[in-house]
Design a protein around this motif. Structure first.
Motif, PDB file in Angstrom:
ATOM      1  N   ARG A  30      37.977   9.432 -12.583  1.00  0.00           N
ATOM      2  CA  ARG A  30      39.086   8.720 -12.172  1.00  0.00           C
ATOM      3  C   ARG A  30      40.065   9.772 -11.743  1.00  0.00           C
ATOM      4  O   ARG A  30      41.047   9.652 -11.443  1.00  0.00           O
ATOM      5  CB  ARG A  30      39.297   7.796 -13.302  1.00  0.00           C
ATOM      6  CG  ARG A  30      38.686   6.495 -13.277  1.00  0.00           C
ATOM      7  CD  ARG A  30      38.865   5.603 -14.385  1.00  0.00           C
ATOM      8  NE  ARG A  30      38.716   6.076 -15.599  1.00  0.00           N
ATOM      9  CZ  ARG A  30      38.987   5.628 -16.846  1.00  0.00           C
ATOM     10  NH1 ARG A  30      39.762   4.489 -17.096  1.00  0.00           N
ATOM     11  NH2 ARG A  30      38.444   6.132 -18.155  1.00  0.00           N
ATOM     12  N   HIS A  86      32.933   5.850 -10.332  1.00  0.00           N
ATOM     13  CA  HIS A  86      34.377   5.419  -9.822  1.00  0.00           C
ATOM     14  C   HIS A  86      34.943   6.334  -8.706  1.00  0.00           C
ATOM     15  O   HIS A  86      35.240   7.374  -8.725  1.00  0.00           O
ATOM     16  CB  HIS A  86      35.595   5.611 -10.748  1.00  0.00           C
ATOM     17  CG  HIS A  86      36.667   5.142 -10.654  1.00  0.00           C
ATOM     18  ND1 HIS A  86      36.900   3.678 -10.640  1.00  0.00           N
ATOM     19  CD2 HIS A  86      38.086   5.694  -9.924  1.00  0.00           C
ATOM     20  CE1 HIS A  86      38.323   3.245 -10.189  1.00  0.00           C
ATOM     21  NE2 HIS A  86      38.791   4.510  -9.905  1.00  0.00           N
ATOM     22  N   ASP A 122      42.483  -5.398  -9.804  1.00  0.00           N
ATOM     23  CA  ASP A 122      43.164  -4.353  -8.951  1.00  0.00           C
ATOM     24  C   ASP A 122      42.346  -4.199  -7.556  1.00  0.00           C
ATOM     25  O   ASP A 122      41.146  -4.140  -7.432  1.00  0.00           O
ATOM     26  CB  ASP A 122      43.515  -3.088  -9.647  1.00  0.00           C
ATOM     27  CG  ASP A 122      42.450  -2.436  -9.894  1.00  0.00           C
ATOM     28  OD1 ASP A 122      41.392  -2.327  -9.693  1.00  0.00           O
ATOM     29  OD2 ASP A 122      42.615  -1.486 -11.051  1.00  0.00           O
ATOM     30  N   GLU A 161      41.551  -1.363  -6.601  1.00  0.00           N
ATOM     31  CA  GLU A 161      40.218  -0.389  -6.664  1.00  0.00           C
ATOM     32  C   GLU A 161      39.012  -1.208  -7.082  1.00  0.00           C
ATOM     33  O   GLU A 161      38.000  -0.806  -6.870  1.00  0.00           O
ATOM     34  CB  GLU A 161      40.614   0.733  -7.750  1.00  0.00           C
ATOM     35  CG  GLU A 161      41.593   1.491  -7.438  1.00  0.00           C
ATOM     36  CD  GLU A 161      42.073   2.272  -8.563  1.00  0.00           C
ATOM     37  OE1 GLU A 161      41.184   2.910  -9.280  1.00  0.00           O
ATOM     38  OE2 GLU A 161      43.311   2.729  -8.861  1.00  0.00           O
ATOM     39  N   LYS A 204      47.585  -4.574  -9.212  1.00  0.00           N
ATOM     40  CA  LYS A 204      48.046  -3.766 -10.498  1.00  0.00           C
ATOM     41  C   LYS A 204      48.991  -2.677 -10.308  1.00  0.00           C
ATOM     42  O   LYS A 204      48.947  -1.790  -9.436  1.00  0.00           O
ATOM     43  CB  LYS A 204      46.599  -3.310 -11.154  1.00  0.00           C
ATOM     44  CG  LYS A 204      46.875  -2.398 -12.394  1.00  0.00           C
ATOM     45  CD  LYS A 204      45.425  -2.330 -12.975  1.00  0.00           C
ATOM     46  CE  LYS A 204      45.111  -0.888 -12.651  1.00  0.00           C
ATOM     47  NZ  LYS A 204      43.921  -0.285 -13.150  1.00  0.00           N
ATOM     48  N   ARG A 242      50.186   0.587 -12.787  1.00  0.00           N
ATOM     49  CA  ARG A 242      49.788   1.282 -14.132  1.00  0.00           C
ATOM     50  C   ARG A 242      50.992   2.400 -14.251  1.00  0.00           C
ATOM     51  O   ARG A 242      51.420   3.208 -13.314  1.00  0.00           O
ATOM     52  CB  ARG A 242      48.486   2.396 -13.996  1.00  0.00           C
ATOM     53  CG  ARG A 242      48.342   2.852 -15.317  1.00  0.00           C
ATOM     54  CD  ARG A 242      47.058   3.541 -15.221  1.00  0.00           C
ATOM     55  NE  ARG A 242      45.782   2.986 -15.287  1.00  0.00           N
ATOM     56  CZ  ARG A 242      45.246   2.574 -16.495  1.00  0.00           C
ATOM     57  NH1 ARG A 242      45.679   2.802 -17.797  1.00  0.00           N
ATOM     58  NH2 ARG A 242      44.164   1.813 -16.732  1.00  0.00           N
ATOM     59  N   ASP A 269      35.239  -5.614 -13.428  1.00  0.00           N
ATOM     60  CA  ASP A 269      35.680  -4.069 -13.401  1.00  0.00           C
ATOM     61  C   ASP A 269      34.589  -3.281 -13.375  1.00  0.00           C
ATOM     62  O   ASP A 269      33.640  -3.441 -14.093  1.00  0.00           O
ATOM     63  CB  ASP A 269      37.082  -3.811 -14.172  1.00  0.00           C
ATOM     64  CG  ASP A 269      38.109  -2.905 -13.314  1.00  0.00           C
ATOM     65  OD1 ASP A 269      37.576  -2.180 -12.390  1.00  0.00           O
ATOM     66  OD2 ASP A 269      38.955  -2.910 -13.966  1.00  0.00           O
ATOM     67  N   ASP A 270      34.915  -2.086 -12.740  1.00  0.00           N
ATOM     68  CA  ASP A 270      33.637  -1.002 -12.962  1.00  0.00           C
ATOM     69  C   ASP A 270      33.812  -0.331 -14.385  1.00  0.00           C
ATOM     70  O   ASP A 270      32.974  -0.347 -15.101  1.00  0.00           O
ATOM     71  CB  ASP A 270      33.870   0.141 -12.146  1.00  0.00           C
ATOM     72  CG  ASP A 270      35.129   0.867 -11.813  1.00  0.00           C
ATOM     73  OD1 ASP A 270      36.149   0.256 -12.200  1.00  0.00           O
ATOM     74  OD2 ASP A 270      35.360   1.946 -11.351  1.00  0.00           O
ATOM     75  N   ILE A 271      34.990  -0.139 -14.856  1.00  0.00           N
ATOM     76  CA  ILE A 271      35.266   0.474 -16.229  1.00  0.00           C
ATOM     77  C   ILE A 271      36.369  -0.404 -17.096  1.00  0.00           C
ATOM     78  O   ILE A 271      37.247  -0.939 -16.626  1.00  0.00           O
ATOM     79  CB  ILE A 271      35.840   1.869 -16.113  1.00  0.00           C
ATOM     80  CG1 ILE A 271      34.977   2.789 -15.166  1.00  0.00           C
ATOM     81  CG2 ILE A 271      36.022   2.580 -17.471  1.00  0.00           C
ATOM     82  CD1 ILE A 271      35.568   4.143 -14.716  1.00  0.00           C
ATOM     83  N   SER A 305      38.318   0.729 -20.209  1.00  0.00           N
ATOM     84  CA  SER A 305      38.436   1.651 -21.118  1.00  0.00           C
ATOM     85  C   SER A 305      39.580   1.226 -22.423  1.00  0.00           C
ATOM     86  O   SER A 305      39.101   0.623 -23.351  1.00  0.00           O
ATOM     87  CB  SER A 305      38.927   3.010 -20.384  1.00  0.00           C
ATOM     88  OG  SER A 305      39.357   4.050 -21.259  1.00  0.00           O
ATOM     89  N   THR A 306      40.692   1.284 -22.090  1.00  0.00           N
ATOM     90  CA  THR A 306      41.724   0.639 -22.890  1.00  0.00           C
ATOM     91  C   THR A 306      41.993  -0.673 -22.944  1.00  0.00           C
ATOM     92  O   THR A 306      42.399  -1.324 -23.919  1.00  0.00           O
ATOM     93  CB  THR A 306      43.186   1.052 -22.709  1.00  0.00           C
ATOM     94  OG1 THR A 306      43.629   0.592 -21.360  1.00  0.00           O
ATOM     95  CG2 THR A 306      43.280   2.849 -22.836  1.00  0.00           C
ATOM     96  N   ALA A 307      41.247  -1.399 -22.007  1.00  0.00           N
ATOM     97  CA  ALA A 307      41.243  -2.625 -21.615  1.00  0.00           C
ATOM     98  C   ALA A 307      42.576  -3.280 -21.249  1.00  0.00           C
ATOM     99  O   ALA A 307      42.844  -4.557 -21.095  1.00  0.00           O
ATOM    100  CB  ALA A 307      40.765  -3.556 -22.771  1.00  0.00           C
ATOM    101  N   THR A 313      43.902  -3.236 -18.440  1.00  0.00           N
ATOM    102  CA  THR A 313      43.863  -3.779 -17.353  1.00  0.00           C
ATOM    103  C   THR A 313      43.473  -5.233 -17.235  1.00  0.00           C
ATOM    104  O   THR A 313      43.920  -6.272 -16.729  1.00  0.00           O
ATOM    105  CB  THR A 313      42.871  -3.102 -16.360  1.00  0.00           C
ATOM    106  OG1 THR A 313      43.549  -1.800 -15.937  1.00  0.00           O
ATOM    107  CG2 THR A 313      42.904  -3.723 -14.728  1.00  0.00           C
TER     108      THR A 313
HETATM  109  C1  R5P Z   1      40.811   1.813 -12.498  1.00  0.00           C
HETATM  110  O1  R5P Z   1      40.961   2.793 -11.679  1.00  0.00           O
HETATM  111  C2  R5P Z   1      39.435   1.323 -12.796  1.00  0.00           C
HETATM  112  O2  R5P Z   1      38.455   0.733 -11.844  1.00  0.00           O
HETATM  113  C3  R5P Z   1      39.665   0.529 -14.221  1.00  0.00           C
HETATM  114  O3  R5P Z   1      40.207  -0.866 -13.774  1.00  0.00           O
HETATM  115  C4  R5P Z   1      40.160   1.028 -15.126  1.00  0.00           C
HETATM  116  O4  R5P Z   1      39.593   2.226 -15.271  1.00  0.00           O
HETATM  117  C5  R5P Z   1      40.421   0.169 -16.252  1.00  0.00           C
HETATM  118  O5  R5P Z   1      41.039   1.059 -17.340  1.00  0.00           O
HETATM  119  P1  R5P Z   1      41.772   0.250 -18.593  1.00  0.00           P
HETATM  120  O6  R5P Z   1      40.567  -0.431 -19.377  1.00  0.00           O
HETATM  121  O7  R5P Z   1      42.256   1.483 -19.481  1.00  0.00           O
HETATM  122  O8  R5P Z   1      43.001  -0.445 -18.317  1.00  0.00           O
END
Ligand code: R5P
Length: 304
Positions: free
Chosen positions: A101, A134, A176, A178, A199, A201, A226-228, A230-232, A234
């Motif tokens: 990312r 990503h 989003d 992405e 979205k 950020r 979503d692919d990732i 992380s903090t959730a 999104t």
């Molecule tokens: C964004 O670029 C990725 O596709 C995910 O939406 C993002 O990594 C999610 O991150 P987080 O859980 O921190 O919102």
């Protein structure tokens, strides 16, 4: 005429936590399972030893790279050790590939870490096999990881099969732009409609999501993909907006469930109906196994 020598099968070398996955893959492929040694010296430095029986055969290091800063040094040292022990090729199987990312310098003085990490990796590995890295501003993984062979595998068929099996009337929701690539693909594979939201950020934990015209989907089961995660943030913002729009509590599906800190509990508390991830990163939410696609990726490697 003497028969051609039978090549020694590749050896899988699991990093800590990857032993069970490596054993399953080795068994399915008829490859060998090695016993690398990794430990820390008292001062915190890594000490590694490749399995000496890797000599004369390809070595495949198995390492999902969540918490990458803890893992990269032992990983690169083990790759070097495997080559010095006589491995004919050194391959990285990383179901989750980190640092993708950070693909540009977002502010003056920052750096595009993806390229640096990939360059470090490419110095030690001949091939990379990974799942849904990503790829946003980087379109071809080999731009960041300039290895001779790159196998980019997709979890989409497994996600689609899971949705088709588990959920009636799904509406796939991408949080989003992405995520559009994953969501459209998964939706097409399970024959479901999909929408992609907008979205913004504003910081690591400050995400705004806007929902266009979702009321028309009230009789569907929303499935955030979503692919990732992380903090959730999104997914949490998206859950709030979908619930505010009167939709059913959404199912949240992530390819890579990183769930930093309290992210998982916070997403549950936000009102997610279910939270499911693939087993790229070991987590309580794992519900979709990746072995089938990992086996395809490994089988397609050219050890010429
Ligand atoms: C964004 O670029 C990725 O596709 C995910 O939406 C993002 O990594 C999610 O991150 P987080 O859980 O921190 O919102």
């Amino acid at each position: 005429m003497p028969a051609a020598p039978v090549p020694t099968p590749p050896m899988l070398l699991p990093l800590p936590g990857e032993e069970a996955r490596a054993a399953r893959l080795a068994s399915a492929l008829g490859w060998r399972l090695g016993q690398p040694e990794l430990r820390r010296f008292p001062d915190g430095e890594s000490a590694v030893r490749a399995d000496p029986a890797v000599a004369g055969a390809p070595a495949v290091l198995v390492a999902s790279l969540d918490r990458p800063d803890d893992k990269l040094v032992p990983l690169l040292l083990l790759a070097a050790a495997a080559r010095e022990a006589g491995a004919t090729q050194v391959v990285l199987l990383a179901p989750y590939l980190p640092y993708m990312r950070q693909d540009i310098a977002f502010r003056p003085g920052e750096t595009a870490s993806a390229f640096h990490v990939g360059t470090w990796g490419a110095r030690h590995f001949d091939a990379l096999v990974t799942v849904d890295p990503h790829l946003h501003r980087i379109h071809d993984l080999q731009q960041a990881w300039p290895v001779a062979q790159c196998r980019v595998l997709q979890a989409a068929p497994l996600l689609a099969a899971w949705i088709a099996r588990e959920l009636p009337r799904p509406l796939l929701v991408g949080p989003d732009e992405e995520s559009a690539q994953w969501v459209a693909d998964v939706a097409a594979r399970c024959g479901a409609p999909h929408v992609v939201l907008a979205k913004q950020r504003r910081g690591d934990r400050d995400v705004q999501v806007s929902v266009p015209d979702v009321e028309r989907w009230r009789d569907h089961q929303p499935v955030l993909v979503d692919d990732i995660c992380s903090t959730a943030r999104t997914m949490i913002e998206t859950v709030h907006h979908l619930l505010a729009a009167g939709l059913a509590p959404p199912v949240c599906l992530a390819v890579h469930g990183l769930f930093a800190g309290d992210a998982y509990a916070e997403l549950q508390a936000a009102g997610a109906a279910r939270i499911v991830s693939t087993d790229s990163v070991a987590h309580a939410s794992n519900g979709i196994g990746l072995d089938a696609v990992l086996l395809q990726g490994l089988s397609a490697l050219n050890f010429g």
